[in-house]
Design an enzyme around this catalytic site. Structure first.
Site, PDB file in Angstrom:
ATOM      1  N   ARG A   9      -6.553   7.366   0.375  1.00 25.86           N
ATOM      2  CA  ARG A   9      -6.705   5.735  -0.135  1.00 25.86           C
ATOM      3  C   ARG A   9      -7.106   4.951   1.164  1.00 25.86           C
ATOM      4  O   ARG A   9      -6.415   5.373   1.982  1.00 25.86           O
ATOM      5  CB  ARG A   9      -6.141   5.732  -1.247  1.00 25.86           C
ATOM      6  N   SER A  11      -6.144   1.859   0.700  1.00 23.55           N
ATOM      7  CA  SER A  11      -4.879   0.282   1.300  1.00 23.55           C
ATOM      8  C   SER A  11      -4.128   0.176   2.055  1.00 23.55           C
ATOM      9  O   SER A  11      -4.199   1.789   3.383  1.00 23.55           O
ATOM     10  CB  SER A  11      -3.806   0.959  -0.057  1.00 23.55           C
ATOM     11  N   LYS A  83       5.068  10.935  -4.718  1.00 23.20           N
ATOM     12  CA  LYS A  83       5.071  10.634  -6.590  1.00 23.20           C
ATOM     13  C   LYS A  83       4.634  10.907  -6.688  1.00 23.20           C
ATOM     14  O   LYS A  83       4.776  10.834  -8.298  1.00 23.20           O
ATOM     15  CB  LYS A  83       6.320   9.431  -6.176  1.00 23.20           C
ATOM     16  N   ASP A  84       3.411  10.030  -6.476  1.00 27.20           N
ATOM     17  CA  ASP A  84       1.894  10.226  -7.667  1.00 27.20           C
ATOM     18  C   ASP A  84       1.656  11.373  -7.438  1.00 27.20           C
ATOM     19  O   ASP A  84       0.104  11.472  -8.436  1.00 27.20           O
ATOM     20  CB  ASP A  84       0.459   9.128  -6.007  1.00 27.20           C
ATOM     21  N   THR A 128       8.007  -5.250 -11.575  1.00 27.56           N
ATOM     22  CA  THR A 128       7.619  -4.121 -10.799  1.00 27.56           C
ATOM     23  C   THR A 128       5.940  -3.309 -11.217  1.00 27.56           C
ATOM     24  O   THR A 128       5.749  -3.446 -12.881  1.00 27.56           O
ATOM     25  CB  THR A 128       8.768  -3.782 -11.379  1.00 27.56           C
ATOM     26  N   SER A 130       5.816  -0.419 -11.923  1.00 30.65           N
ATOM     27  CA  SER A 130       6.819   0.668 -12.488  1.00 30.65           C
ATOM     28  C   SER A 130       7.408   1.245 -13.951  1.00 30.65           C
ATOM     29  O   SER A 130       8.182   0.503 -13.899  1.00 30.65           O
ATOM     30  CB  SER A 130       7.941   1.762 -11.153  1.00 30.65           C
ATOM     31  N   ARG A 132       8.792   3.292 -15.250  1.00 31.74           N
ATOM     32  CA  ARG A 132      10.741   3.818 -14.880  1.00 31.74           C
ATOM     33  C   ARG A 132      11.203   2.429 -13.954  1.00 31.74           C
ATOM     34  O   ARG A 132      13.247   2.189 -15.183  1.00 31.74           O
ATOM     35  CB  ARG A 132      10.801   4.763 -13.114  1.00 31.74           C
ATOM     36  N   ARG A 133      10.953   1.533 -13.648  1.00 34.21           N
ATOM     37  CA  ARG A 133      12.067   0.448 -12.921  1.00 34.21           C
ATOM     38  C   ARG A 133      11.849  -0.869 -14.296  1.00 34.21           C
ATOM     39  O   ARG A 133      12.589  -0.497 -14.814  1.00 34.21           O
ATOM     40  CB  ARG A 133      11.141   0.136 -11.529  1.00 34.21           C
ATOM     41  N   LYS A 134      11.205  -0.210 -14.784  1.00 39.47           N
ATOM     42  CA  LYS A 134      10.809  -1.606 -16.585  1.00 39.47           C
ATOM     43  C   LYS A 134      12.003  -0.581 -17.502  1.00 39.47           C
ATOM     44  O   LYS A 134      12.881  -1.490 -17.858  1.00 39.47           O
ATOM     45  CB  LYS A 134       9.829  -1.335 -16.630  1.00 39.47           C
ATOM     46  N   ARG A 150       1.077  -5.834 -10.206  1.00 34.46           N
ATOM     47  CA  ARG A 150       0.395  -4.159 -10.290  1.00 34.46           C
ATOM     48  C   ARG A 150      -0.661  -5.342  -8.243  1.00 34.46           C
ATOM     49  O   ARG A 150      -0.611  -6.430  -8.614  1.00 34.46           O
ATOM     50  CB  ARG A 150      -0.832  -4.740 -10.619  1.00 34.46           C
ATOM     51  N   GLY A 151      -0.906  -4.114  -7.799  1.00 36.25           N
ATOM     52  CA  GLY A 151      -1.985  -4.539  -6.748  1.00 36.25           C
ATOM     53  C   GLY A 151      -1.317  -3.907  -5.471  1.00 36.25           C
ATOM     54  O   GLY A 151      -0.130  -3.036  -5.652  1.00 36.25           O
ATOM     55  N   ASN A 152      -1.763  -4.019  -4.456  1.00 35.56           N
ATOM     56  CA  ASN A 152      -0.995  -3.311  -2.944  1.00 35.56           C
ATOM     57  C   ASN A 152      -0.093  -4.514  -2.952  1.00 35.56           C
ATOM     58  O   ASN A 152       0.531  -5.543  -3.095  1.00 35.56           O
ATOM     59  CB  ASN A 152      -2.296  -3.329  -2.195  1.00 35.56           C
ATOM     60  N   THR A 155      -0.444  -7.832  -1.950  1.00 37.64           N
ATOM     61  CA  THR A 155      -0.836  -8.581  -2.981  1.00 37.64           C
ATOM     62  C   THR A 155       0.380  -8.994  -3.868  1.00 37.64           C
ATOM     63  O   THR A 155       0.776  -9.914  -4.480  1.00 37.64           O
ATOM     64  CB  THR A 155      -1.796  -7.543  -3.810  1.00 37.64           C
ATOM     65  N   ARG A 156       2.016  -8.037  -4.633  1.00 36.79           N
ATOM     66  CA  ARG A 156       2.740  -8.208  -4.759  1.00 36.79           C
ATOM     67  C   ARG A 156       3.853  -9.195  -3.859  1.00 36.79           C
ATOM     68  O   ARG A 156       4.160 -10.158  -4.555  1.00 36.79           O
ATOM     69  CB  ARG A 156       3.000  -7.027  -4.439  1.00 36.79           C
ATOM     70  N   CYS A 243       4.173  11.709 -12.825  1.00 33.93           N
ATOM     71  CA  CYS A 243       4.414  10.600 -11.967  1.00 33.93           C
ATOM     72  C   CYS A 243       4.544   8.930 -13.024  1.00 33.93           C
ATOM     73  O   CYS A 243       5.241   8.128 -12.120  1.00 33.93           O
ATOM     74  CB  CYS A 243       3.141  10.756 -10.866  1.00 33.93           C
TER      75      CYS A 243
END
Length: 310
Positions: A9, A11, A83-84, A128, A130, A132-134, A150-152, A155-156, A243
């Site tokens: 990718r 990014s 993980k993706d 977040t 994710s 999972r994290r939420k 969201r974002g890279n 951006t976060r 994932c």
């Protein structure tokens, strides 16, 4: 001189970790020329929240186009954040190498006075990306306001700086690989928050019939990382989850024994199932499958399915 094309990718993180891979491969194969080619994936273009995507059960969200390029021989090696990667491999492709894993933990980055997860004030806004994290945050600290992010990485971090969030949670690996470890305020230990299966690891994917390229990437394969990842991903596969499910897993190896801990949570935080399995590291796949079977008996499937339906 042989030319090998490495796909990834576009990014900053994807390029940083791919350049790291290429540098390691070049050390092992100095007579080989490596070229990096960036490929846009659905995940790069889609603006839906990850909760919406989890409901669709979308597999290969970040990797499908890269795998298609690999199958079409437009590239020779695909570099993924492990993980993706879905647990089921497309026909004709295989993960031929897992290099040395970096820190698997999640981390918190907060505004002034908000540097520890346990000490965030009531009503703090935590961002977040994710599912999972939420699910974890809603269970661990139901008083927090959990917001989509969201974002890279840049951006976060910028969103945190703008005041939209009081704290954000990211994977440590992304910050480490982009040389931004100094931004981390707290490493969230696995006994509090289990990372995503495979977090912190990379997968080097090749065509199954391409023996020469398989040999090239295997030169930087890390066997201990492979055993840990195998246990975590067999656990994920045994649950029938992807994932983007509210599932965490973390394996450690000590003295030839592997200890795998798994976590499945309801998206609203109302229920959590957590369990541990241990055995000989050589039996890592069986350890993962056994832990998944144990958690399915305790109702994990219902929690995963519920996350898809909400």
């Amino acid at each position: 001189m042989r030319m090998v094309t490495v796909g990834t990718r576009g990014s900053n993180l994807a390029l940083a970790q791919t350049r790291w891979v290429v540098a390691r491969l070049k050390e092992e194969w100095p007579e080989t020329e490596f070229r990096i080619q960036t490929i846009s994936t659905k995940g790069d273009r889609n603006r839906e929240s990850l909760e919406q995507l989890a409901q669709k059960g979308d597999k290969g969200f970040w990797v499908k186009e890269i795998e298609e390029a690999l199958l079409q021989k437009k590239i020779d090696i695909a570099v993924h954040s492990l993980k993706d990667l879905p647990t089921e491999q497309p026909e004709g492709l295989e993960v031929s190498s897992i290099p040395k894993r970096v820190d698997a933990r999640d981390v918190l980055i907060g505004r002034e006075g908000m540097k520890k997860l346990s000490e965030l004030p009531q009503g703090a806004r935590v961002g977040t990306s994710s599912v999972r994290r939420k699910a974890f945050l809603r269970s661990y600290r139901p008083d927090l306001i959990v917001k989509d992010l969201r974002g890279n990485i840049d951006t976060r971090l910028a969103a945190l700086g703008s005041g939209e969030y009081d704290a954000i949670i990211l994977a440590a690996a992304g910050l480490i690989r982009t040389e931004q470890r100094h931004r981390i305020d707290e490493f969230v230990e696995p006994d509090i928050l289990l990372p995503a299966p495979g977090q912190g690891a990379l997968a080097l994917e090749t065509r199954t019939e391409d023996d020469l390229t398989t040999e090239v990437v295997y030169a930087i394969h890390d066997h201990a990382a492979d055993d840990r990842i195998t246990a975590e991903r067999e656990f994920l596969a045994g649950l029938g989850a992807g994932c983007m499910a509210p599932v965490g897993a973390h394996a450690v190896i000590k003295g030839g024994l592997i200890t795998l801990e798994g976590w499945v949570g309801a998206l609203d935080g109302s229920k959590v199932i957590r369990a541990t399995s241990q055995g000989d590291a050589a039996e890592c796949a069986d350890i993962g499958a056994e832990l998944a079977a144990d958690m399915l008996e305790r109702g994990a499937a219902e929690l995963i399915e519920s996350a898809r339906e909400k």
